[in-house]
Design a protein around this motif. Sequence first.
Motif, PDB file in Angstrom:
ATOM      1  N   ASP A 329       0.888  -1.170   0.000  1.00  0.00           N
ATOM      2  CA  ASP A 329       0.000   0.000   0.000  1.00  0.00           C
ATOM      3  C   ASP A 329       0.916   1.207   0.000  1.00  0.00           C
ATOM      4  O   ASP A 329       1.616   1.471   0.990  1.00  0.00           O
ATOM      5  CB  ASP A 329      -0.892  -0.042   1.247  1.00  0.00           C
ATOM      6  N   ASP A 341      -2.871   6.757  -3.725  1.00  0.00           N
ATOM      7  CA  ASP A 341      -2.994   5.807  -2.613  1.00  0.00           C
ATOM      8  C   ASP A 341      -3.461   4.482  -3.221  1.00  0.00           C
ATOM      9  O   ASP A 341      -4.650   4.291  -3.459  1.00  0.00           O
ATOM     10  CB  ASP A 341      -4.017   6.355  -1.598  1.00  0.00           C
ATOM     11  N   HIS A 426     -12.155   6.648   0.946  1.00  0.00           N
ATOM     12  CA  HIS A 426     -11.929   7.971   1.551  1.00  0.00           C
ATOM     13  C   HIS A 426     -11.529   8.922   0.442  1.00  0.00           C
ATOM     14  O   HIS A 426     -10.952   8.496  -0.573  1.00  0.00           O
ATOM     15  CB  HIS A 426     -10.851   7.907   2.647  1.00  0.00           C
ATOM     16  N   HIS A 433      -5.885  11.126   3.397  1.00  0.00           N
ATOM     17  CA  HIS A 433      -7.291  11.097   3.831  1.00  0.00           C
ATOM     18  C   HIS A 433      -7.785  12.537   3.715  1.00  0.00           C
ATOM     19  O   HIS A 433      -7.833  13.277   4.696  1.00  0.00           O
ATOM     20  CB  HIS A 433      -7.412  10.548   5.254  1.00  0.00           C
ATOM     21  N   GLU A 457     -11.241   0.500  -1.756  1.00  0.00           N
ATOM     22  CA  GLU A 457     -10.197  -0.359  -1.189  1.00  0.00           C
ATOM     23  C   GLU A 457     -10.719  -1.428  -0.237  1.00  0.00           C
ATOM     24  O   GLU A 457     -10.361  -1.448   0.939  1.00  0.00           O
ATOM     25  CB  GLU A 457      -9.143   0.495  -0.483  1.00  0.00           C
TER      26      GLU A 457
HETATM   27  N1  GLY Z   1      -2.758   3.996   2.871  1.00  0.00           N
HETATM   28  C1  GLY Z   1      -3.756   4.442   3.761  1.00  0.00           C
HETATM   29  C2  GLY Z   1      -5.076   4.107   3.287  1.00  0.00           C
HETATM   30  O1  GLY Z   1      -5.225   3.281   2.426  1.00  0.00           O
HETATM   31  O2  GLY Z   1      -6.044   4.683   3.690  1.00  0.00           O
END
Ligand code: GLY
Length: 514
Positions: A329, A341, A426, A433, A457
């Motif tokens: 990640d 992300d 998010h 975030h 995710e």
């Molecule tokens: N890498 C932090 C998340 O996926 O929210």
Amino acid sequence: MTSEEHTSQDAQQLKDRVNNRSQRPQSAAFKQFMASHWAESATSTHAPDAVAEYSPSRRRAVSERFSGERVVVPAGPLKVRSNDTDYRFRPHSAFAHLTGLGVDHEPNAVLVFEPVEPGTGDDGGDHEVTLYFKPMAGRSTEEFYSDSRYGEFWIGPRPGLEEFEQRLGIRAKDLGELEPAVTKNAGAVEIGGTRIRLLREVDLNVEALVDTSRINTGVDLEASDALDAELTEFCSELRLVKDEWEVDQMRHSVHATIAGFEDVVRALPRAVGHDRGERIVEGAFFARARLEGNDLGYDTIAASGNNATVLHWIRNHDRIEPGELLLLDAGVEADSLYTADLTRTIPVSGTFTSVQRRVYEAVLAAADAAFDIVKPGIQFREIHQAAVTVLAEHLDQWGLLPVPLEEALSPEGQHHRRWMPHGTSHHLGLDVHDCAQAKRDLYLDGILEPGMVFTIEPGLYFKEEDLAVPEEYRGIGIRIEDDVLVTEDGAENLSSALPRTPEAVEGWIAKLQG
Ligand code: GLY
Ligand code: MN
Ligand code: MN
């Protein structure tokens, strides 16, 4: 050491002892020599940054919302890492958004919106906006060669007032003028004073300046806190919908992140079986982040085997064993500070085992179900619902839910959350975030609009010590994370170039390791 020297050392003020490492002469002759015989700093005119076409409308939104009030948005100070070394500077995201300034600009800077007659301000708004910062000292000053935090000799050239004015289209003034600019005529509105709104928890010095002014002018501090919180909320909500320039930045971050994932796959043969294999993975990705961007958008999660079931595994110090899955990640933060992300779960030996594939396909089906519903007009929270419903169905089929599916999916049940305890999505942008201080009405309960960017995710995490699942599942953690742009009539997967299906992932590994 003579007794005389002892006495003089004892007499040395404690505060001066931090300079005990310095061997710099203090003579006038030395100072004069150091500050002379330097070529003039180059002066040139600067074209506007591309962002300068977009940032005025962001400032206009702040101006309209807080008409008649003074709005103070600090960049934040340098943060000490240890003793006299600092972290690389990163401005607060609201400051970056409103100025357009990325990379390491500009510690201690403050953006001030000064209220003027409505409609007569910058770009026809209700404020004149000024960027206060510490301009670079000239080469004939002591600061030039002696100040390790700000001097050009130590950290290289920094933009001057004119350069920022030309590049950003914002008037710029010396930080030394900040205090009167923030405090003049400040006071309770009822008695004709100017109300200050401050973006709090960014710069303690600016907070002290504003709070002292409030105390001195009889302004209620508690009531001010609530007003300040509204500014924080507004700055967060202002970023919910990205403009074209921001979307371009995110495309760049995603592109660089995909290149980083490819680097990791190429590094895997070296990482598998190595005592600190996860660190090899982390390092390979970091090299790409620094090459193509400013930094990582957040600490990389390089989690092999059971570590993948630890949601924020950032220690990354373990071995990677053959046959395991690696959950990676990671996100590159562009020079503009926008980040990607992404997560992929990769079979380190090139192919999934049948149980790994079974869990992977369930997570993929959940992600696909979430993608399928994304379009303007739906509620943000529906995305999570779509994903976890599919996950719960799979868990039910595998006989893992202790209650019937309907009961697990009811608000009081949620048994599936044992294996997927986080949200599915998010918002994403300057912060990984992003928009986290937005009102619930606009975030979780918010309605999707074109220009929003967020993650999808889903994951399933079966810990080694989880006795509620058969042994074959234990130690498997899988997440698939993509970055999604809401379009006029649906969604674009910004990260679609990164393989998602098990077959595509296996083919991708084979090709890169070819
Ligand atoms: N890498 C932090 C998340 O996926 O929210
Ligand atoms: Mn995420
Ligand atoms: Mn992530």
